[in-house]
Design an enzyme around this catalytic site. Structure first.
Site, PDB file in Angstrom:
ATOM      1  N   THR A   1      -9.404  -5.564   3.920  1.00  0.00           N
ATOM      2  CA  THR A   1      -9.218  -4.592   2.845  1.00  0.00           C
ATOM      3  C   THR A   1     -10.132  -5.047   1.720  1.00  0.00           C
ATOM      4  O   THR A   1     -10.060  -6.201   1.317  1.00  0.00           O
ATOM      5  CB  THR A   1      -7.746  -4.593   2.367  1.00  0.00           C
ATOM      6  OG1 THR A   1      -6.888  -4.332   3.476  1.00  0.00           O
ATOM      7  CG2 THR A   1      -7.513  -3.563   1.274  1.00  0.00           C
TER       8      THR A   1
ATOM      9  N   GLN B   1      -4.291   2.451  15.066  1.00  0.00           N
ATOM     10  CA  GLN B   1      -3.166   2.873  14.235  1.00  0.00           C
ATOM     11  C   GLN B   1      -2.275   3.887  14.955  1.00  0.00           C
ATOM     12  O   GLN B   1      -1.050   3.779  14.940  1.00  0.00           O
ATOM     13  CB  GLN B   1      -3.703   3.494  12.936  1.00  0.00           C
ATOM     14  CG  GLN B   1      -2.640   3.878  11.921  1.00  0.00           C
ATOM     15  CD  GLN B   1      -3.243   4.404  10.617  1.00  0.00           C
ATOM     16  OE1 GLN B   1      -4.457   4.412  10.433  1.00  0.00           O
ATOM     17  NE2 GLN B   1      -2.387   4.834   9.710  1.00  0.00           N
TER      18      GLN B   1
ATOM     19  N   ASP C   1       0.852  -1.186   0.000  1.00  0.00           N
ATOM     20  CA  ASP C   1       0.000   0.000   0.000  1.00  0.00           C
ATOM     21  C   ASP C   1       0.892   1.242   0.000  1.00  0.00           C
ATOM     22  O   ASP C   1       1.791   1.368   0.838  1.00  0.00           O
ATOM     23  CB  ASP C   1      -0.905  -0.014   1.232  1.00  0.00           C
ATOM     24  CG  ASP C   1      -2.091   0.918   1.079  1.00  0.00           C
ATOM     25  OD1 ASP C   1      -2.449   1.249  -0.065  1.00  0.00           O
ATOM     26  OD2 ASP C   1      -2.669   1.309   2.100  1.00  0.00           O
TER      27      ASP C   1
ATOM     28  N   ASP D   1      -9.292   0.689   1.972  1.00  0.00           N
ATOM     29  CA  ASP D   1      -8.299   0.316   2.988  1.00  0.00           C
ATOM     30  C   ASP D   1      -8.872   0.680   4.362  1.00  0.00           C
ATOM     31  O   ASP D   1      -8.503   1.690   4.965  1.00  0.00           O
ATOM     32  CB  ASP D   1      -7.004   1.080   2.694  1.00  0.00           C
ATOM     33  CG  ASP D   1      -5.919   0.821   3.722  1.00  0.00           C
ATOM     34  OD1 ASP D   1      -5.974  -0.227   4.385  1.00  0.00           O
ATOM     35  OD2 ASP D   1      -5.024   1.672   3.854  1.00  0.00           O
TER      36      ASP D   1
ATOM     37  N   ARG E   1      -8.384   3.987  13.279  1.00  0.00           N
ATOM     38  CA  ARG E   1      -7.447   5.104  13.528  1.00  0.00           C
ATOM     39  C   ARG E   1      -6.864   5.090  14.930  1.00  0.00           C
ATOM     40  O   ARG E   1      -5.710   5.498  15.127  1.00  0.00           O
ATOM     41  CB  ARG E   1      -8.167   6.434  13.315  1.00  0.00           C
ATOM     42  CG  ARG E   1      -8.697   6.634  11.908  1.00  0.00           C
ATOM     43  CD  ARG E   1      -7.581   6.667  10.904  1.00  0.00           C
ATOM     44  NE  ARG E   1      -8.119   6.813   9.544  1.00  0.00           N
ATOM     45  CZ  ARG E   1      -7.399   6.611   8.447  1.00  0.00           C
ATOM     46  NH1 ARG E   1      -6.122   6.246   8.537  1.00  0.00           N
ATOM     47  NH2 ARG E   1      -7.933   6.764   7.262  1.00  0.00           N
TER      48      ARG E   1
ATOM     49  N   HIS F   1      -3.527  14.107   0.837  1.00  0.00           N
ATOM     50  CA  HIS F   1      -3.787  13.214   1.971  1.00  0.00           C
ATOM     51  C   HIS F   1      -2.620  13.242   2.965  1.00  0.00           C
ATOM     52  O   HIS F   1      -2.825  13.387   4.177  1.00  0.00           O
ATOM     53  CB  HIS F   1      -4.028  11.783   1.469  1.00  0.00           C
ATOM     54  CG  HIS F   1      -4.101  10.769   2.567  1.00  0.00           C
ATOM     55  ND1 HIS F   1      -5.122  10.727   3.489  1.00  0.00           N
ATOM     56  CD2 HIS F   1      -3.253   9.762   2.915  1.00  0.00           C
ATOM     57  CE1 HIS F   1      -4.924   9.732   4.350  1.00  0.00           C
ATOM     58  NE2 HIS F   1      -3.798   9.135   4.018  1.00  0.00           N
TER      59      HIS F   1
ATOM     60  N   GLU G   1      -9.147   4.257  -2.210  1.00  0.00           N
ATOM     61  CA  GLU G   1      -7.908   4.029  -2.954  1.00  0.00           C
ATOM     62  C   GLU G   1      -8.217   3.345  -4.279  1.00  0.00           C
ATOM     63  O   GLU G   1      -9.292   2.780  -4.482  1.00  0.00           O
ATOM     64  CB  GLU G   1      -6.952   3.122  -2.163  1.00  0.00           C
ATOM     65  CG  GLU G   1      -6.564   3.661  -0.798  1.00  0.00           C
ATOM     66  CD  GLU G   1      -5.361   2.946  -0.191  1.00  0.00           C
ATOM     67  OE1 GLU G   1      -4.640   2.238  -0.924  1.00  0.00           O
ATOM     68  OE2 GLU G   1      -5.157   3.104   1.026  1.00  0.00           O
TER      69      GLU G   1
ATOM     70  N   LYS H   1      -4.971  -2.148  10.194  1.00  0.00           N
ATOM     71  CA  LYS H   1      -5.305  -2.292   8.776  1.00  0.00           C
ATOM     72  C   LYS H   1      -5.582  -3.751   8.385  1.00  0.00           C
ATOM     73  O   LYS H   1      -6.190  -3.998   7.343  1.00  0.00           O
ATOM     74  CB  LYS H   1      -4.119  -1.821   7.909  1.00  0.00           C
ATOM     75  CG  LYS H   1      -3.654  -0.390   8.169  1.00  0.00           C
ATOM     76  CD  LYS H   1      -4.406   0.615   7.327  1.00  0.00           C
ATOM     77  CE  LYS H   1      -3.709   1.959   7.303  1.00  0.00           C
ATOM     78  NZ  LYS H   1      -4.395   2.901   6.416  1.00  0.00           N
TER      79      LYS H   1
ATOM     80  N   GLU I   1     -10.652   4.217   3.651  1.00  0.00           N
ATOM     81  CA  GLU I   1      -9.737   4.993   2.814  1.00  0.00           C
ATOM     82  C   GLU I   1     -10.052   4.671   1.369  1.00  0.00           C
ATOM     83  O   GLU I   1      -9.997   3.509   0.950  1.00  0.00           O
ATOM     84  CB  GLU I   1      -8.261   4.668   3.124  1.00  0.00           C
ATOM     85  CG  GLU I   1      -7.809   5.201   4.472  1.00  0.00           C
ATOM     86  CD  GLU I   1      -6.289   5.115   4.683  1.00  0.00           C
ATOM     87  OE1 GLU I   1      -5.615   4.382   3.913  1.00  0.00           O
ATOM     88  OE2 GLU I   1      -5.790   5.776   5.601  1.00  0.00           O
TER      89      GLU I   1
ATOM     90  N   GLU J   1     -10.025  12.766   7.463  1.00  0.00           N
ATOM     91  CA  GLU J   1      -9.838  14.091   6.885  1.00  0.00           C
ATOM     92  C   GLU J   1     -11.156  14.859   6.776  1.00  0.00           C
ATOM     93  O   GLU J   1     -11.208  16.054   7.030  1.00  0.00           O
ATOM     94  CB  GLU J   1      -9.204  13.952   5.494  1.00  0.00           C
ATOM     95  CG  GLU J   1      -7.805  13.341   5.504  1.00  0.00           C
ATOM     96  CD  GLU J   1      -7.389  12.853   4.123  1.00  0.00           C
ATOM     97  OE1 GLU J   1      -7.612  11.649   3.844  1.00  0.00           O
ATOM     98  OE2 GLU J   1      -6.880  13.653   3.335  1.00  0.00           O
TER      99      GLU J   1
END
Lengths: 425, 425
Positions: free
Chosen positions: B262, B245, B131, B238, B242, B138, B206, B258, B204, B373
């Site tokens: 996925t 993480q 990844d 993804d 948080r 970002h 992607e 993560k 996420e 975000e």
């Protein structure tokens, strides 16, 4: 007699310092000049037993195709009971008081090949490769050098076995030479990186374990049964380009600095064979969260050594100079804890997943499992016999790692993992 | 007419907004109620073409077993020329002016199945999953929130496509529900972590690409030919916890936050189909090192949207609320650069390796590809139609991502990748 009995003897004689007495019986993949098929073998002394031929002769109750599928995965996927029974049957067949194979000269000469006449291959098809960071001494040494000596361990380190996903595709078997990697590195006197061959190429002494019994997505492995998911262990050299690593690793971890090659020893020593060498691992303060709490001894007493044979060595000797002596039992986080942590958020594992321990360092200067630590990032180079100096690995150097459990008059050993560094390509 | 010609029409009618007109022809893996075998299909409008049946009928010059091996890997391993020729042959067979399949009612009804009647599976057996972190917007947003707004980008970010190895085993196909992960998280008012369900579960947005042509260990992929190694692209979610993480990621990167899952879209859109939508990617300052310098346009104009369907939605509507609109062309580092960088130190790739782009964020508030975000780490929750508020994902929420390239009167689309979050197990 059970297969771990110290009194067991095989008709294949083994010296007390052999890594492969009848008490061990590690599994691997080999081919021979006569038969290029990759097949499952078990090491006994200086020989390999061809399990496919034993199955053909109805001495093992499994279809011989399982042993001719190119890796251990098909065999291992049959489950824990099959691994154990197969090892017991092989132990029985190799005993000095069992004439079945011993006196069958045709089968014996076909199924027992000298190790020096076979080629050993990667034992398992590696689905995923995870590398942990479980030596407190190693994490402390690295943190002292690159971060703050007063707070060498990061806040999370004592609470969980920190790990990261490595690159499975570039795991190679012992004996595979690797070229010095190129990549981005930033010199201290510059703001911008350059593209160059790594100048700080290092080894990391590690042990690895293979998943034998998978878990499903969303179904974590409880620590109480975690070891039942492990088929066995190998030695692992996590080659590392320190200059690439230092520039790239923030914030997502090591990438190109590790992915150019990871070497493993060819024989997988089963957890059954390691059982007599189980010991307590270091006390953990603070006490970890319940999902990481162990109620059995999950450490293993494995003596480890790293030798470096410098490119300058023209003696013709196949032996390098010992530069590290340590022991796996010093590891702070155990394999059971690593596996419980790896899966606790729901991550699934697969047969053939490889999990590395992280660099194994002890608490004396010569017990450090990397040149980074042994030479303080190259500042205090090692002086080798003959005068060669080494801060990091030079082209033509060969690194060999070995390890064994010392029994009463015998050893359960791993053989070794050897790799030579070739010039940049 | 070449298979990308906008004037091409199929006898399977498609609306202008369909993602799967004859100009696309993405590859996937499906099974049906009548035949549970996993086989290769190509999407056309609302239908799937069964390539195994076309091969059985000698309409494709490949053995039909290639299309019944459970994944695209065997087909893809045949190489670039085979992918292209197969797509051209299928395009020819589906043209409205070709009676061969159009008028063979027996074959047509057997080989063309309504998509709503089939089950789609993971398209490739994923060897490795990497990844990247290639959106400047970002990386800037994340750096501003968690590190220093004045120096949001870390020093290495403008010099290389930062990436890390992800967990391949837990990549799932669109439609797979996932349970909220548990793990260690540290609350702001405590020194010690707790073990709890994630409270900051995020998506996420992607894109991902699949390796079709591998490279050998020690043999880097030159950027000039990097795209020839790519079979095609998918959308990728993804999923990220948080809070897990933030506690675990130093110093080795994201791990349990993560690896619980996925999600990818089921149809692999080939690089050939994407060719008309090639655009310049953003100017790179400073100019990257030579091994990362491109002499062609390697960006792609792909419109992207994320919708959230909150658990509270009892309308029965299958459509959620759009919470992000962005475009893949804003990505700073291209796929070609990612692949050149990934292999430059010698790392090998395998057929079926999946590489994620990293979160795709644009430069407007609603163009952010994650809730982290969009809501400033939960501080400014989104207010959805109906009044529901979301800082992060709640149990029962469904996230759907879609994307397409807009042609003149047609779209080359990805379908979508959907996933629902179930309560902790």
């Amino acid at each position: 007699m059970p297969p771990n009995d110290p009194a067991l003897k095989s008709f294949i004689a083994t010296a007390p310092e052999s890594h492969f007495p009848i008490q061990n019986l590690p599994f691997g993949i080999f081919s021979s000049v006569e038969d290029a098929t990759l097949r499952v073998g078990v090491a006994i002394g200086d020989h390999v037993v061809d399990l496919a031929l034993l199955a053909d002769a109805d001495l093992l109750p499994l279809p011989s195709e399982v042993f001719r599928s190119g890796s251990l995965n098909q065999f291992v996927a049959l489950g824990h009971a099959t691994w154990r029974v197969t090892r017991e049957l092989i132990s029985h067949l190799l005993r000095d008081d069992n004439p079945l194979l011993r006196d069958d000269h045709t089968l014996r000469s076909a199924a027992l090949l000298p190790q020096e006449e076979v080629t050993l291959h990667l034992p398992m098809e590696i689905a995923g490769y995870t590398d942990f960071y479980s030596s407190k001494e190693h994490a402390t040494n690295v943190g002292s050098m690159f971060r703050d000596p007063e707070n060498a361990l990061l806040p999370n380190w004592l609470h969980m076995p920190i790990g990261y996903n490595g690159r499975a595709s570039s795991v190679v078997v012992s004996g595979t030479a690797l070229h010095r990697p190129k990549g981005q590195l930033k010199l201290p006197d510059s703001d911008a990186p350059i593209f160059a061959p790594s100048r700080k190429l290092d080894f990391e002494l590690e042990a690895g374990f293979f998943i034998g019994q998978p878990n499903a997505l969303g179904d974590p492995i409880n620590i109480a049964v975690a070891e039942q998911h492990i088929f066995g262990m190998v030695l692992l050299n996590d080659w590392s380009a320190r200059d690439l690593q230092q520039w790239e690793y923030v914030p997502l971890g090591p990438f190109n600095s590790k992915s150019f090659g990871t070497s493993i020893s060819p024989w997988v020593v089963t957890m059954e064979a390691l059982e007599p060498f189980r010991v307590a691992s270091p006390a953990q303060v603070p006490v970890p969260l319940p999902y990481l709490q162990e109620h059995t001894d999950n450490g293993f007493d494995i003596t480890l050594e790293v030798t470096l044979k410098p490119a300058e060595d023209s003696s013709g000797s196949s032996v390098g100079q010992v530069i590290c002596k340590t022991n796996f039992k010093a590891m702070y986080w155990t394999m059971a804890q690593q596996l419980a942590h790896h899966t606790v958020s729901g991550c699934n594992t697969k047969v053939g997943d490889l999990m590395g321990s992280g660099t194994i360092s002890g608490n004396t200067p010569d017990a450090c499992g990397s040149l980074l630590e042994l030479t303080r990032n190259g500042q205090n180079p090692l002086t080798l016999t003959g005068g060669a100096q080494r801060g990091f690995i030079q082209d033509g150097d060969e690194i060999s790692m070995t390890g064994w459990c010392q029994g009463d008059g015998y050893r359960v050993g791993f053989g070794n993992v050897v790799g030579k560094i070739l010039p940049v390509q």
